[in-house]
Design a protein around this motif. Structure first.
Motif, short mmCIF file in Angstrom:
data_model
loop_
_atom_site.label_atom_id
_atom_site.label_comp_id
_atom_site.label_asym_id
_atom_site.label_seq_id
_atom_site.Cartn_x
_atom_site.Cartn_y
_atom_site.Cartn_z
N VAL A 12 -75.21 -24.21 -36.38
CA VAL A 12 -74.25 -24.23 -36.09
C VAL A 12 -73.69 -25.43 -35.86
O VAL A 12 -74.08 -26.07 -35.08
CB VAL A 12 -73.52 -23.77 -34.79
CG1 VAL A 12 -72.29 -23.86 -34.43
CG2 VAL A 12 -73.90 -22.50 -35.17
N LEU A 105 -71.83 -17.17 -31.14
CA LEU A 105 -72.72 -17.68 -32.34
C LEU A 105 -74.51 -18.19 -32.46
O LEU A 105 -74.65 -18.33 -30.78
CB LEU A 105 -72.63 -18.46 -33.24
CG LEU A 105 -70.79 -18.11 -33.38
CD1 LEU A 105 -70.52 -19.66 -34.01
CD2 LEU A 105 -71.24 -17.24 -34.66
N ALA A 107 -77.70 -19.45 -32.89
CA ALA A 107 -78.43 -20.71 -34.13
C ALA A 107 -79.51 -21.33 -33.76
O ALA A 107 -80.05 -21.28 -32.38
CB ALA A 107 -77.44 -22.22 -33.29
#
Length: 323
Positions: A12, A105, A107
Motif C-alpha cells: 500500500v 486495507l 498490506a
C-alpha cells in the motif's frame, strides 16, 4: 468497501504524488498487487507548471498526476481517493491501513509518500499569492520570474543563500531582514552584488486591483514596489494518520520544519516501511521525488521476493519432513 480490502495486498502506497505513483509503478510492473491512497492535496497544486523535469518541462501538476495514475492503473495497480486514518504494524511484517471511511486495507509492505506542507511566515497579504507571485524555489520558478523586481522576505539564515540564488535571476533584488540578524560581512557581500537591504519591519504584502503583487508595505508606511516575493517556507512532513507506525523524525535546522528519518532507498527503522519524496527529503523537486519513489519501489519488490522465496523454501522443507 473497496475490492482491494478482500485480500492482503503486496504494498500500500500512502500518498499519490510523484514519489508515491512512481513507487507504485515500479511495483505494478513487477507484478505486485499495489494500492495507492491519494488524499488529493499535492504540494505543488497552486503552481502553473512543473519545471526542471526532463521531457515534461512545464506540464501542469494535475496533468502529470493524471498521467501517472493512468500508467499505474495500466499495469494493474489501483489508485483510490481516500485518507488514511490509522496504519498499524502487525508483525511478519503485516499492516492494516484503516481509512477515514472505516474501511481497511491489509498490506505486506508500506510506502509512505505523503509529501510535506509548506508554511509561510505570518505576513498579511502574502498567502493569497502563494504559487504565483510568491515563490520559494529558484529552480522550480526562477525562469518564470526572471528580470522581475523580486523581494526576499527573510525568515532566518537560509534566506541569505536564497537571496544569492535569486540574484542570478534579476538585477533588481531587495532583501527585507524582518526580525533576522544580518552581519556586516553578509551586508558587504550583498552590496557587492547590488542587493538592497531593508531593515524597516514589514507590515504587509500589498496587491494591485487585478490581483497581482504591488509591493511590500513597511511599518513606516513606505511601499517598496515588487512584483515577486521569494520566501523560504517551513517544510513539515505530512504525518496525519501515521502515528501508529511510530516512524522516527528529524528536525530541519533553524526550526524550519520536520521530516521522516530514513536510510538507504528510503528504508525506515520500522520493518516493512519505506518513505520516499518530500516526506523524507524536503528539498527534492518532482524529478528527485519520483526517482526516490522508484528506488523505494524496487527495494520493496526485492524485499518481497526474498520473503516469497523464504516462505516457499520453508513450505518445501515442511512438506519433505511430513513426507
Amino acid at each position: 468497501m473497496h475490492a482491494a480490502t478482500e485480500a492482503t495486498i503486496d504494498a500500500v502506497v500512502i500518498g499519490g504524488g510523484a514519489a508515491g505513483l512512481n513507487g507504485a509503478l515500479m511495483l505494478a510492473r513487477s507484478r505486485r498487487s499495489v494500492v495507492v491512497i491519494d488524499g488529493g492535496t499535492p504540494r505543488n497544486a497552486p503552481a502553473d507548471g512543473v519545471h526542471g523535469l526532463l521531457g515534461q518541462e512545464g506540464v501542469p501538476p494535475a496533468e502529470l498526476l493524471r498521467r501517472g495514475r493512468e500508467e499505474v492503473r495500466g499495469y494493474g495497480g489501483e489508485v483510490i481517493s481516500a485518507v488514511p486514518a490509522a496504519p498499524s504494524a502487525e508483525g511478519d511484517p503485516r499492516f492494516t491501513v484503516t481509512l477515514a471511511d472505516g474501511s481497511t486495507l491489509r498490506a505486506r509492505r508500506l510506502l509512505v509518500a505523503t509529501g510535506l506542507r509548506d508554511v509561510l511566515p505570518d505576513v498579511p497579504g502574502l498567502a493569497r499569492h502563494w504559487g504565483h507571485g510568491v515563490v520559494h524555489c529558484p529552480y522550480c520558478h526562477g525562469w518564470e520570474v526572471r528580470d522581475e523586481p523580486i523581494g526576499i522576505l527573510a525568515v532566518g539564515p537560509a534566506s541569505v543563500h536564497h537571496a544569492l540564488l535569486f540574484r542570478q535571476l534579476t538585477d533588481d533584488l531587495v532583501y527585507f531582514t524582518r526580525d533576522t540578524v544580518l552581519d556586516e560581512e553578509t551586508r558587504a557581500r550583498f552590496a557587492a552584488r547590488a542587493i538592497r537591504v531593508v531593515d524597516t519591519p514589514v507590515a504587509a504584502v500589498e496587491s494591485t486591483g487585478d490581483g497581482r503583487i504591488e509591493g511590500v508595505r513597511l511599518t513606516d508606511g513606505q511601499l517598496v514596489a515588487r512584483r515577486v516575493i521569494a520566501v523560504a517556507t517551513g517544510m513539515w512532513a505530512r504525518t496525519e494518520g501515521l502515528a501508529g507506525l511510530e516512524l522516527p523524525m528529524e528536525d530541519l535546522p533553524g526550526g524550519m520544519g520536520r521530516h521522516f528519518a530514513t536510510g538507504t532507498a528510503g528504508a525506515s527503522p520500522v520493518r516493512g516501511v519505506w518513505v520516499a519524496g518530500n516526506a523524507t527529503d524536503p528539498s527534492a523537486q518532482v524529478g528527485a521525488s519520483a526517482a526516490a519513489g522508484a528506488l523505494s519501489g524496487a527495494h520493496i519488490n526485492a524485499d518481497l521476493a526474498t520473503a516469497d522465496t523464504d516462505a516457499a523454501l520453508a513450505a518445501a522443507v515442511s512438506a519433505t519432513a511430513v513426507g
